[in-house]
Design a protein around this motif. Structure first.
Motif, PDB file in Angstrom:
ATOM      1  N   GLY A  15       0.778  -1.231   0.000  1.00  0.00           N
ATOM      2  CA  GLY A  15       0.000   0.000   0.000  1.00  0.00           C
ATOM      3  C   GLY A  15       0.808   1.277   0.000  1.00  0.00           C
ATOM      4  O   GLY A  15       0.471   2.241  -0.704  1.00  0.00           O
ATOM      5  N   GLY A  16       1.903   1.339   0.779  1.00  0.00           N
ATOM      6  CA  GLY A  16       2.692   2.564   0.847  1.00  0.00           C
ATOM      7  C   GLY A  16       3.272   2.979  -0.494  1.00  0.00           C
ATOM      8  O   GLY A  16       3.061   4.120  -0.945  1.00  0.00           O
ATOM      9  N   PRO A  17       4.014   2.094  -1.181  1.00  0.00           N
ATOM     10  CA  PRO A  17       4.535   2.449  -2.500  1.00  0.00           C
ATOM     11  C   PRO A  17       3.449   2.780  -3.519  1.00  0.00           C
ATOM     12  O   PRO A  17       3.650   3.633  -4.385  1.00  0.00           O
ATOM     13  CB  PRO A  17       5.310   1.180  -2.907  1.00  0.00           C
ATOM     14  N   ILE A  18       2.301   2.128  -3.423  1.00  0.00           N
ATOM     15  CA  ILE A  18       1.206   2.466  -4.344  1.00  0.00           C
ATOM     16  C   ILE A  18       0.746   3.896  -4.109  1.00  0.00           C
ATOM     17  O   ILE A  18       0.504   4.659  -5.052  1.00  0.00           O
ATOM     18  CB  ILE A  18       0.046   1.468  -4.197  1.00  0.00           C
ATOM     19  N   ALA A  19       0.626   4.292  -2.838  1.00  0.00           N
ATOM     20  CA  ALA A  19       0.241   5.674  -2.517  1.00  0.00           C
ATOM     21  C   ALA A  19       1.283   6.655  -3.035  1.00  0.00           C
ATOM     22  O   ALA A  19       0.935   7.723  -3.575  1.00  0.00           O
ATOM     23  CB  ALA A  19       0.068   5.826  -1.007  1.00  0.00           C
ATOM     24  N   LEU A  20       2.567   6.326  -2.899  1.00  0.00           N
ATOM     25  CA  LEU A  20       3.640   7.198  -3.386  1.00  0.00           C
ATOM     26  C   LEU A  20       3.594   7.333  -4.908  1.00  0.00           C
ATOM     27  O   LEU A  20       3.771   8.426  -5.457  1.00  0.00           O
ATOM     28  CB  LEU A  20       4.992   6.640  -2.945  1.00  0.00           C
ATOM     29  N   HIS A  21       3.347   6.225  -5.590  1.00  0.00           N
ATOM     30  CA  HIS A  21       3.229   6.274  -7.058  1.00  0.00           C
ATOM     31  C   HIS A  21       1.985   7.058  -7.485  1.00  0.00           C
ATOM     32  O   HIS A  21       2.008   7.769  -8.490  1.00  0.00           O
ATOM     33  CB  HIS A  21       3.183   4.855  -7.631  1.00  0.00           C
ATOM     34  N   ALA A  22       0.912   6.897  -6.731  1.00  0.00           N
ATOM     35  CA  ALA A  22      -0.301   7.648  -7.061  1.00  0.00           C
ATOM     36  C   ALA A  22      -0.056   9.146  -6.935  1.00  0.00           C
ATOM     37  O   ALA A  22      -0.525   9.943  -7.759  1.00  0.00           O
ATOM     38  CB  ALA A  22      -1.454   7.212  -6.157  1.00  0.00           C
ATOM     39  N   LEU A  23       0.684   9.549  -5.901  1.00  0.00           N
ATOM     40  CA  LEU A  23       1.028  10.967  -5.752  1.00  0.00           C
ATOM     41  C   LEU A  23       1.817  11.448  -6.965  1.00  0.00           C
ATOM     42  O   LEU A  23       1.548  12.526  -7.508  1.00  0.00           O
ATOM     43  CB  LEU A  23       1.839  11.180  -4.476  1.00  0.00           C
ATOM     44  N   CYS A  24       2.785  10.635  -7.385  1.00  0.00           N
ATOM     45  CA  CYS A  24       3.582  10.994  -8.562  1.00  0.00           C
ATOM     46  C   CYS A  24       2.694  11.159  -9.797  1.00  0.00           C
ATOM     47  O   CYS A  24       2.838  12.123 -10.560  1.00  0.00           O
ATOM     48  CB  CYS A  24       4.640   9.926  -8.807  1.00  0.00           C
ATOM     49  N   LYS A  25       1.766  10.248  -9.978  1.00  0.00           N
ATOM     50  CA  LYS A  25       0.864  10.307 -11.128  1.00  0.00           C
ATOM     51  C   LYS A  25      -0.029  11.542 -11.069  1.00  0.00           C
ATOM     52  O   LYS A  25      -0.189  12.268 -12.066  1.00  0.00           O
ATOM     53  CB  LYS A  25       0.002   9.051 -11.190  1.00  0.00           C
ATOM     54  N   SER A  28       1.931  14.635 -11.894  1.00  0.00           N
ATOM     55  CA  SER A  28       2.187  14.709 -13.340  1.00  0.00           C
ATOM     56  C   SER A  28       0.934  15.114 -14.099  1.00  0.00           C
ATOM     57  O   SER A  28       0.981  15.947 -15.016  1.00  0.00           O
ATOM     58  CB  SER A  28       2.701  13.363 -13.856  1.00  0.00           C
ATOM     59  N   ASP A  29      -0.208  14.543 -13.723  1.00  0.00           N
ATOM     60  CA  ASP A  29      -1.472  14.878 -14.381  1.00  0.00           C
ATOM     61  C   ASP A  29      -1.834  16.350 -14.204  1.00  0.00           C
ATOM     62  O   ASP A  29      -2.525  16.936 -15.044  1.00  0.00           O
ATOM     63  CB  ASP A  29      -2.608  14.011 -13.826  1.00  0.00           C
ATOM     64  N   LEU A  30      -1.361  16.936 -13.109  1.00  0.00           N
ATOM     65  CA  LEU A  30      -1.631  18.349 -12.836  1.00  0.00           C
ATOM     66  C   LEU A  30      -0.580  19.273 -13.451  1.00  0.00           C
ATOM     67  O   LEU A  30      -0.602  20.488 -13.220  1.00  0.00           O
ATOM     68  CB  LEU A  30      -1.704  18.584 -11.319  1.00  0.00           C
ATOM     69  N   PRO A  91      -0.205  -1.163 -10.478  1.00  0.00           N
ATOM     70  CA  PRO A  91      -1.533  -0.556 -10.390  1.00  0.00           C
ATOM     71  C   PRO A  91      -1.544   0.905 -10.830  1.00  0.00           C
ATOM     72  O   PRO A  91      -2.525   1.387 -11.365  1.00  0.00           O
ATOM     73  CB  PRO A  91      -1.895  -0.710  -8.910  1.00  0.00           C
ATOM     74  N   VAL A  92      -0.449   1.623 -10.589  1.00  0.00           N
ATOM     75  CA  VAL A  92      -0.352   3.017 -11.028  1.00  0.00           C
ATOM     76  C   VAL A  92       0.641   3.071 -12.180  1.00  0.00           C
ATOM     77  O   VAL A  92       1.845   2.866 -12.000  1.00  0.00           O
ATOM     78  CB  VAL A  92       0.116   3.935  -9.880  1.00  0.00           C
ATOM     79  N   ASN A  93       0.158   3.336 -13.360  1.00  0.00           N
ATOM     80  CA  ASN A  93       0.996   3.385 -14.551  1.00  0.00           C
ATOM     81  C   ASN A  93       1.325   4.831 -14.932  1.00  0.00           C
ATOM     82  O   ASN A  93       0.649   5.764 -14.524  1.00  0.00           O
ATOM     83  CB  ASN A  93       0.297   2.703 -15.730  1.00  0.00           C
ATOM     84  N   GLY A  94       2.375   4.970 -15.744  1.00  0.00           N
ATOM     85  CA  GLY A  94       2.680   6.272 -16.319  1.00  0.00           C
ATOM     86  C   GLY A  94       3.610   7.142 -15.509  1.00  0.00           C
ATOM     87  O   GLY A  94       3.824   8.308 -15.863  1.00  0.00           O
ATOM     88  N   THR A 307      -4.168  16.139  -3.641  1.00  0.00           N
ATOM     89  CA  THR A 307      -2.864  16.467  -4.206  1.00  0.00           C
ATOM     90  C   THR A 307      -2.758  17.959  -4.491  1.00  0.00           C
ATOM     91  O   THR A 307      -1.699  18.573  -4.281  1.00  0.00           O
ATOM     92  CB  THR A 307      -2.616  15.655  -5.487  1.00  0.00           C
ATOM     93  N   LYS A 308      -3.828  18.564  -4.947  1.00  0.00           N
ATOM     94  CA  LYS A 308      -3.826  20.018  -5.182  1.00  0.00           C
ATOM     95  C   LYS A 308      -3.552  20.777  -3.882  1.00  0.00           C
ATOM     96  O   LYS A 308      -2.783  21.740  -3.852  1.00  0.00           O
ATOM     97  CB  LYS A 308      -5.170  20.455  -5.776  1.00  0.00           C
ATOM     98  N   LYS A 309      -4.170  20.334  -2.793  1.00  0.00           N
ATOM     99  CA  LYS A 309      -3.949  20.978  -1.498  1.00  0.00           C
ATOM    100  C   LYS A 309      -2.521  20.745  -1.010  1.00  0.00           C
ATOM    101  O   LYS A 309      -1.903  21.623  -0.398  1.00  0.00           O
ATOM    102  CB  LYS A 309      -4.957  20.449  -0.478  1.00  0.00           C
TER     103      LYS A 309
END
Length: 322
Positions: A15-25, A28-30, A91-94, A307-309
């Motif tokens: 779960g931790g690395p997935i959350a970190l990758h999600a933040l990265c994604k 990037s999307d922003l 699970p988090v690509n890109g 993430t915006k906050k």
């Protein structure tokens, strides 16, 4: 000033690395320059600095070679996800990757709470308490720097001394195309989750079912869709809820002399999960299972807003600090 972000993480195997990758994604999307810096097989700690960098260098070189092999073989290595780092289930690509351990003064580095010190020598450091803080104490005052900015993933993980303002950042990412129930027929047997509960004194000596800890995500979902009951000795894993989504009766075993109130924040209803074997908890788990998918859909969309906050808070903090 437009900051860049480097997110320090291991592979997406929990779960931790997935959350970190999600933040990265989400960053990037922003529109932000955001990359993952992989730490290899070792977490950077006070006692293993040399071993860490040797492992990281070996890991990075081997990984780079495998990237070339994948390109030359047009993705053939993807057929062996557990044997080739980086090309299994993600699970988090890109997410882009940062290969060099150098950052400039305009870079914000995000470290998970398990990372000792500031090995990238970043000027701007965020510490993300994804679990209980076990590093910073009177014996290790140099684990974190005084100027670091702290966020917690959940209030229950917060350290009031380090993060008195309760800055919170949650970036859930649930692949609901994978995490779903496919077996609506006969089920049998139990499966088990140990993970962060590996040092518990009440662990059974023998398990009468599959322990999912070292399985790939696809294998985990397959097991969850075959078993009738999933029993977890890790009280903080999202896999308990994933087991419920996949059709298991999901049971979390509290540590001795503790109840679910010792683990859950006031706003955590723990849908689809029973804490212990009581009739009331099992009925609650069964009656609230259907609410889990809707909850996760909402959480996925909430991650972008949080993430915006996070961006706003971080930029404001480091601009003032600088």
């Amino acid at each position: 000033m437009k900051y860049k972000f480097v997110i320090v993480s291991m592979r997406q195997n929990c779960g931790g690395p997935i959350a970190l990758h999600a933040l990265c994604k989400y960053l990037s999307d922003l529109g932000y320059d955001s990359k993952i810096f992989y730490t290899g097989n070792f977490v950077y700690k006070k006692e293993n600095k040399c071993r860490f960098w040797i492992s990281w260098l070996k890991y990075t070189i081997i990984d780079f070679i495998k990237i070339i092999i994948v390109k030359l073989n047009k993705g053939a290595i993807k057929k062996k996800p557990l044997r080739y780092a980086g090309y299994g289930y993600k699970p988090v690509n890109g997410c882009k990757r940062k290969f060099t351990p150098f950052v400039d003064k305009n870079t914000i580095v995000v470290y998970p709470e398990i990372t000792y010190g500031n090995f990238l020598k970043a000027k701007n450091v965020v510490r993300w308490l994804l679990y209980y803080n076990k590093l910073y104490n009177e014996d290790n005052p140099d684990s974190y720097d005084k100027g670091d900015l702290f966020f917690c993933y959940r209030e229950v993980f917060n350290d009031d001394i380090l993060n008195p303002d309760l800055n919170k950042l949650q970036t859930p990412f649930y692949n609901l195309n994978l995490y779903k129930q496919t077996n609506f027929g006969k089920r049998e047997g139990k499966c088990y989750i140990i993970r962060k509960g590996k040092n518990r004194s009440d662990l059974p000596k023998h398990f009468d079912g599959i322990v999912i800890d070292n399985l790939s995500e696809y294998e985990i979902v397959d097991v969850f869709n075959k078993c009738e009951i999933c029993v977890s000795y890790d009280t903080q894993t999202a896999y308990s809820k994933i087991a419920s989504i996949c059709g298991c009766l999901s049971i979390v075993i509290p540590e001795p002399d503790k109840t679910k109130e010792d683990y859950l924040a006031a706003d955590d209803f723990s849908y689809g999960v029973a804490w212990g074997w009581s009739k009331e908890e099992i009925e609650y788990a069964q009656n609230t299972k259907s609410e889990l998918v809707d909850m996760y859909k909402q959480l996925n969309s909430d991650g972008v807003e949080m993430t915006k906050k996070f961006i706003e808070k971080s930029i404001d903090y480091f601009d003032v600090k600088g």
